[in-house]
Design an enzyme around this catalytic site. Structure first.
Site: not given
Ligand code: NDP
Length: 291
Positions: A54, A98, A121
């Protein structure tokens, strides 16, 4: 019949190139670049690989990447304090924590601490609610990327029967809502569904988001269907004894029946990060008053 291969790798690369050009155009005007903060707690090897990838792709398209790596024993309060700082930081447009988090940390509490307008997200209940009610919010990256892949082979989805196998909050449910938004007739299947092959065989669009290697075979696929395989399963290849990735769909069996199909790897996977960057760019444009 052999299905058309839906190339997620190439589609993601094209999307990243488009975004890189847009970011270059903005920074050439003297504007700050968009910024994505990624927080990793602990040393989970798969999470380390995701976070590194990422960060690399963020920088490659000209955005700023803020990486925060915290030890596995970090107290929840410390993580929440970091999120509060990132929420207040004007250089940060997107915040991603994460998952999975270590067991002593309440993941729901952490997700809810992220400002919804920086929740790239799309996991915050405010964004999940906006998706459910048809409002403007962040859509989780994997379903957003999967819809793009579906639309790369067919633009108008109205009236098609879509079957989504899996009902998680991060993939199955938002995928079903996106397809409903495209006026598909949507069925959500899960572990308690009776006669899964018959349900799937009625699908014009079949999305597998289960986490079971090769669960869906030729008998689950309607001739000509669009098949999107979200699953990422690490298995040992009996021929070589080495580890490899397979999807939830038996690719070789399904491709003989489907009209179009995503491979694993190289299908949905690359789209997820590209759509994370797309959400970050969207956040930047909204927060800068450019959209
Ligand atoms: P979850 O484990 O949260 O959900 C799995 C879903 O599959 C559940 O709803 C479960 O049903 C259902 N299920 C399990 N077994 C069966 C079965 N035998 N028949 C029908 N349904 C079944 O997984 P996620 O949604 O998080 O992820 C799904 C897959 O997608 C995984 O392989 C994951 O690695 C992958 N993934 C890939 C991403 C990418 O970037 N490509 C991103 C995110 C995930 P029930 O609710 O009844 O238990």
């Amino acid at each position: 019949m052999t299905a058309t291969l839906i190339d997620g790798k190439a589609t993601a690369a094209a999307l990243r190139a488009e975004m890189a050009a847009r970011v270059a155009e903005l920074t050439a005007k003297g504007l700050r670049p968009p910024g994505l903060a990624v927080v990793l707690v602990g040393e989970d090897p798969a999470s380390q690989v995701y976070v590194a990838s990422k960060a690399r792709q963020t920088v490659e398209i000209g955005m700023r990447s803020f990486e925060h790596k915290l030890g596995a024993g970090t107290p929840e309060a410390e993580l929440l304090a970091l999120i509060a700082r990132l929420n207040a930081d004007p250089a940060v447009d997107g915040i991603l924590v994460q998952l999975p988090l270590p067991k002593h940390i309440d993941a729901d509490k952490v997700i809810e601490a992220i400002a919804p307008e920086k929740d790239v997200d799309g996991f915050h209940p405010v964004n999940a609610g906006r998706l459910a009610t048809g409002g403007r919010g962040f859509v989780p990256c994997t379903p957003r990327g999967s819809l793009r892949l579906i639309k790369s082979v067919r633009q108008d989805l109205a009236g098609l029967h879509a079957v989504v196998v899996g009902r998680s909050n991060i993939v199955g449910k938002p995928m079903a809502l996106l397809l409903l938004g495209e006026s598909c007739t949507v069925t959500i299947a899960h572990s308690k569904t009776r006669d899964l092959p018959a349900v799937c065989r009625d699908a014009d669009i079949l999305v597998a988001a289960v986490g079971r290697p090769k669960l869906l075979g030729a008998e689950h696929v309607k001739p000509g269907a669009i098949v999107i395989d979200v699953g990422i399963n690490r298995v040992t290849d009996p021929a070589t004894g080495k580890g490899k990735l397979v999807g939830d769909v038996d690719f070789d069996a399904a491709k003989a029946v489907a009209g179009a199909i995503t491979p694993v790897p190289g299908g949905v996977g690359p789209m997820t990060i590209a759509c994370l960057l797309e959400n970050t760019l969207d956040s930047y444009l909204i927060r800068s008053g450019l959209r």
